[in-house]
Design a protein around this motif. Structure first.
Motif, PDB file in Angstrom:
ATOM      1  N   ARG A 114       0.818  -1.219   0.000  1.00 19.07           N
ATOM      2  CA  ARG A 114       0.000   0.000   0.000  1.00 19.07           C
ATOM      3  C   ARG A 114       0.852   1.270   0.000  1.00 19.07           C
ATOM      4  NH1 ARG A 114      -4.015  -2.714   4.170  1.00 19.07           N
ATOM      5  NH2 ARG A 114      -5.602  -3.397   2.704  1.00 19.07           N
ATOM      6  N   GLY A 115       2.169   1.110   0.001  1.00 19.92           N
ATOM      7  CA  GLY A 115       3.062   2.260  -0.005  1.00 19.92           C
ATOM      8  C   GLY A 115       3.187   2.942   1.344  1.00 19.92           C
ATOM      9  N   GLN A 116       2.787   2.255   2.416  1.00 18.03           N
ATOM     10  CA  GLN A 116       2.836   2.835   3.760  1.00 18.03           C
ATOM     11  C   GLN A 116       4.204   2.667   4.410  1.00 18.03           C
ATOM     12  OE1 GLN A 116      -0.443   0.584   5.345  1.00 18.03           O
ATOM     13  NE2 GLN A 116      -1.952   2.132   4.756  1.00 18.03           N
ATOM     14  N   ALA A 176       3.153  -1.095  -8.682  1.00 24.03           N
ATOM     15  CA  ALA A 176       2.579  -0.543  -9.908  1.00 24.03           C
ATOM     16  C   ALA A 176       2.768   0.970  -9.974  1.00 24.03           C
ATOM     17  CB  ALA A 176       1.095  -0.905 -10.010  1.00 24.03           C
ATOM     18  N   ALA A 177       2.638   1.665  -8.846  1.00 22.97           N
ATOM     19  CA  ALA A 177       2.792   3.116  -8.822  1.00 22.97           C
ATOM     20  C   ALA A 177       4.193   3.512  -9.280  1.00 22.97           C
ATOM     21  CB  ALA A 177       2.518   3.671  -7.429  1.00 22.97           C
ATOM     22  N   ALA A 178       5.192   2.729  -8.911  1.00 23.30           N
ATOM     23  CA  ALA A 178       6.566   3.011  -9.320  1.00 23.30           C
ATOM     24  C   ALA A 178       6.749   2.791 -10.816  1.00 23.30           C
ATOM     25  CB  ALA A 178       7.538   2.133  -8.535  1.00 23.30           C
ATOM     26  N   GLN A 179       5.871   1.981 -11.404  1.00 23.82           N
ATOM     27  CA  GLN A 179       5.922   1.717 -12.838  1.00 23.82           C
ATOM     28  C   GLN A 179       4.996   2.663 -13.600  1.00 23.82           C
ATOM     29  OE1 GLN A 179       4.990  -2.421 -13.429  1.00 23.82           O
ATOM     30  NE2 GLN A 179       6.716  -3.129 -12.211  1.00 23.82           N
ATOM     31  N   SER A 236      -0.980   2.154  -8.069  1.00 24.54           N
ATOM     32  CA  SER A 236      -1.147   0.955  -7.241  1.00 24.54           C
ATOM     33  C   SER A 236      -2.503   0.878  -6.569  1.00 24.54           C
ATOM     34  CB  SER A 236      -0.052   0.885  -6.176  1.00 24.54           C
ATOM     35  OG  SER A 236      -0.181   1.946  -5.265  1.00 24.54           O
ATOM     36  N   GLU A 237      -3.217   1.978  -6.440  1.00 26.37           N
ATOM     37  CA  GLU A 237      -4.495   1.899  -5.725  1.00 26.37           C
ATOM     38  C   GLU A 237      -5.452   0.956  -6.414  1.00 26.37           C
ATOM     39  OE1 GLU A 237      -6.261   5.227  -3.755  1.00 26.37           O
ATOM     40  OE2 GLU A 237      -4.517   6.426  -4.320  1.00 26.37           O
ATOM     41  N   SER A 238      -5.476   0.958  -7.737  1.00 31.25           N
ATOM     42  CA  SER A 238      -6.379   0.052  -8.431  1.00 31.25           C
ATOM     43  C   SER A 238      -5.959  -1.398  -8.248  1.00 31.25           C
ATOM     44  CB  SER A 238      -6.444   0.397  -9.924  1.00 31.25           C
ATOM     45  OG  SER A 238      -5.173   0.214 -10.521  1.00 31.25           O
ATOM     46  N   MET A 239      -4.659  -1.613  -8.033  1.00 30.84           N
ATOM     47  CA  MET A 239      -4.178  -2.973  -7.811  1.00 30.84           C
ATOM     48  C   MET A 239      -4.573  -3.471  -6.429  1.00 30.84           C
ATOM     49  SD  MET A 239      -2.513  -3.906 -10.448  1.00 30.84           S
ATOM     50  CE  MET A 239      -1.836  -3.167 -11.894  1.00 30.84           C
ATOM     51  N   MET A 240      -4.468  -2.608  -5.430  1.00 26.25           N
ATOM     52  CA  MET A 240      -4.634  -3.044  -4.054  1.00 26.25           C
ATOM     53  C   MET A 240      -6.013  -2.735  -3.491  1.00 26.25           C
ATOM     54  SD  MET A 240      -2.004  -4.639  -3.454  1.00 26.25           S
ATOM     55  CE  MET A 240      -2.350  -4.972  -1.756  1.00 26.25           C
ATOM     56  N   GLY A 241      -6.810  -1.949  -4.173  1.00 21.66           N
ATOM     57  CA  GLY A 241      -8.132  -1.545  -3.706  1.00 21.66           C
ATOM     58  C   GLY A 241      -8.759  -2.493  -2.714  1.00 21.66           C
ATOM     59  N   GLY A 242      -9.603  -3.403  -3.157  1.00 20.84           N
ATOM     60  CA  GLY A 242     -10.262  -4.342  -2.257  1.00 20.84           C
ATOM     61  C   GLY A 242      -9.548  -5.665  -2.147  1.00 20.84           C
ATOM     62  N   PHE A 258       3.891 -14.233 -13.845  1.00 21.63           N
ATOM     63  CA  PHE A 258       4.157 -13.168 -12.893  1.00 21.63           C
ATOM     64  C   PHE A 258       5.440 -12.394 -13.220  1.00 21.63           C
ATOM     65  CE2 PHE A 258       1.325 -15.946 -10.629  1.00 21.63           C
ATOM     66  CZ  PHE A 258       0.599 -15.122  -9.786  1.00 21.63           C
ATOM     67  N   ALA A 259       6.214 -12.868 -14.181  1.00 23.96           N
ATOM     68  CA  ALA A 259       7.549 -12.333 -14.433  1.00 23.96           C
ATOM     69  C   ALA A 259       7.578 -10.817 -14.608  1.00 23.96           C
ATOM     70  CB  ALA A 259       8.173 -13.020 -15.645  1.00 23.96           C
ATOM     71  N   ASP A 260       6.621 -10.236 -15.294  1.00 22.31           N
ATOM     72  CA  ASP A 260       6.611  -8.788 -15.542  1.00 22.31           C
ATOM     73  C   ASP A 260       5.530  -8.058 -14.754  1.00 22.31           C
ATOM     74  OD1 ASP A 260       8.713  -8.992 -17.410  1.00 22.31           O
ATOM     75  OD2 ASP A 260       7.300  -9.643 -18.959  1.00 22.31           O
ATOM     76  N   MET A 261       4.859  -8.755 -13.881  1.00 23.37           N
ATOM     77  CA  MET A 261       3.739  -8.194 -13.128  1.00 23.37           C
ATOM     78  C   MET A 261       4.247  -7.316 -11.981  1.00 23.37           C
ATOM     79  SD  MET A 261       0.794 -10.492 -11.260  1.00 23.37           S
ATOM     80  CE  MET A 261       0.277 -11.257 -12.798  1.00 23.37           C
ATOM     81  N   PRO A 262       3.581  -6.177 -11.715  1.00 24.17           N
ATOM     82  CA  PRO A 262       3.935  -5.405 -10.514  1.00 24.17           C
ATOM     83  C   PRO A 262       3.725  -6.269  -9.272  1.00 24.17           C
ATOM     84  CG  PRO A 262       2.477  -4.139 -11.939  1.00 24.17           C
ATOM     85  CD  PRO A 262       2.516  -5.540 -12.483  1.00 24.17           C
ATOM     86  N   THR A 263       4.582  -6.107  -8.300  1.00 25.71           N
ATOM     87  CA  THR A 263       4.540  -6.942  -7.101  1.00 25.71           C
ATOM     88  C   THR A 263       3.227  -6.811  -6.352  1.00 25.71           C
ATOM     89  OG1 THR A 263       6.922  -6.668  -6.941  1.00 25.71           O
ATOM     90  CG2 THR A 263       5.819  -7.571  -5.019  1.00 25.71           C
TER      91      THR A 263
END
Length: 194
Positions: free
Chosen positions: A49-51, A123-126, A130-136, A166-171
């Motif tokens: 979550r970038g916290q 994802a945000a770093a890319q 990232s919010e859409s990735m981690m939302g719910g 998963f090789a190119d997927m954001p963590t």
């Protein structure tokens, strides 16, 4: 500093022992494995979550811990007749053992993928947000809401995911898949905490 860390470790051990009081044998072993995986999710969730600062080595270490408890390592801890008592396993574990085993293997694949994706960052770093990735995605695992049950493959797809996907997927996206798989399994196979 070492004294403080030791106190935390002792306190955590005491809480885990209390939570598993009365459990013995294979039931205790699986409860300990589930606790270890929950610890992994709690360790990684703030990072996703970038916290807290992102650390690929921590992601790899925690994903490795989860790999060690998923797949066949998990299913072997649910022999027929090991429900009831302090166990949180629902009868559906044995009634739908093929589905349970598939989710356990799906979790292993997702955890292996998480480890593989660790070098990719969030994802945000890319520039993907990232919010859409981690939302719910982690909310269902971490206490609020619930993730949808998995279909034939991860994320409700009919195609099974492979570790290589998963090789190119954001963590954080890989982490969301891990959390959703945990949540899907808990929805069908674990008694709710009261």
């Amino acid at each position: 500093m070492k004294i403080w860390i030791t106190a935390i470790a002792i306190g955590t051990t005491g809480v885990a022992a209390l939570a598993h009081s009365g459990a013995t044998g294979v039931v205790l072993e699986r409860m300990q494995g589930m606790s270890a995986m929950a610890k992994t999710l709690k360790t990684l969730s703030p990072m996703m979550r970038g916290q807290v600062p992102y650390d690929a080595d921590v992601v790899r270490r925690e994903a490795g811990a989860m790999i060690g408890h998923a797949g066949e390592q998990m299913t072997r801890l649910f022999p027929e007749g090991s429900g009831g008592g302090v166990s949180k396993a629902l009868p559906s574990v044995w009634e739908n053992s093929e589905e349970f085993a598939a989710l356990a293997q799906e979790l292993r694949t997702a955890a292996e993928g998480l480890k593989l994706s660790a070098g990719n960052g969030l994802a945000a770093a890319q520039g993907n947000g990232s919010e859409s990735m981690m939302g719910g995605a982690t909310d269902g695992m971490m206490g609020g809401g619930s993730a949808p049950a998995m279909g034939g493959g991860m994320m409700g797809s009919d195609l099974p995911m492979t570790t290589e996907m998963f090789a190119d997927m954001p963590t954080d996206r890989a982490f969301a898949m891990v959390a959703q798989t945990c949540s899907a399994c808990h929805q069908k196979f674990r008694k709710e905490d009261k």
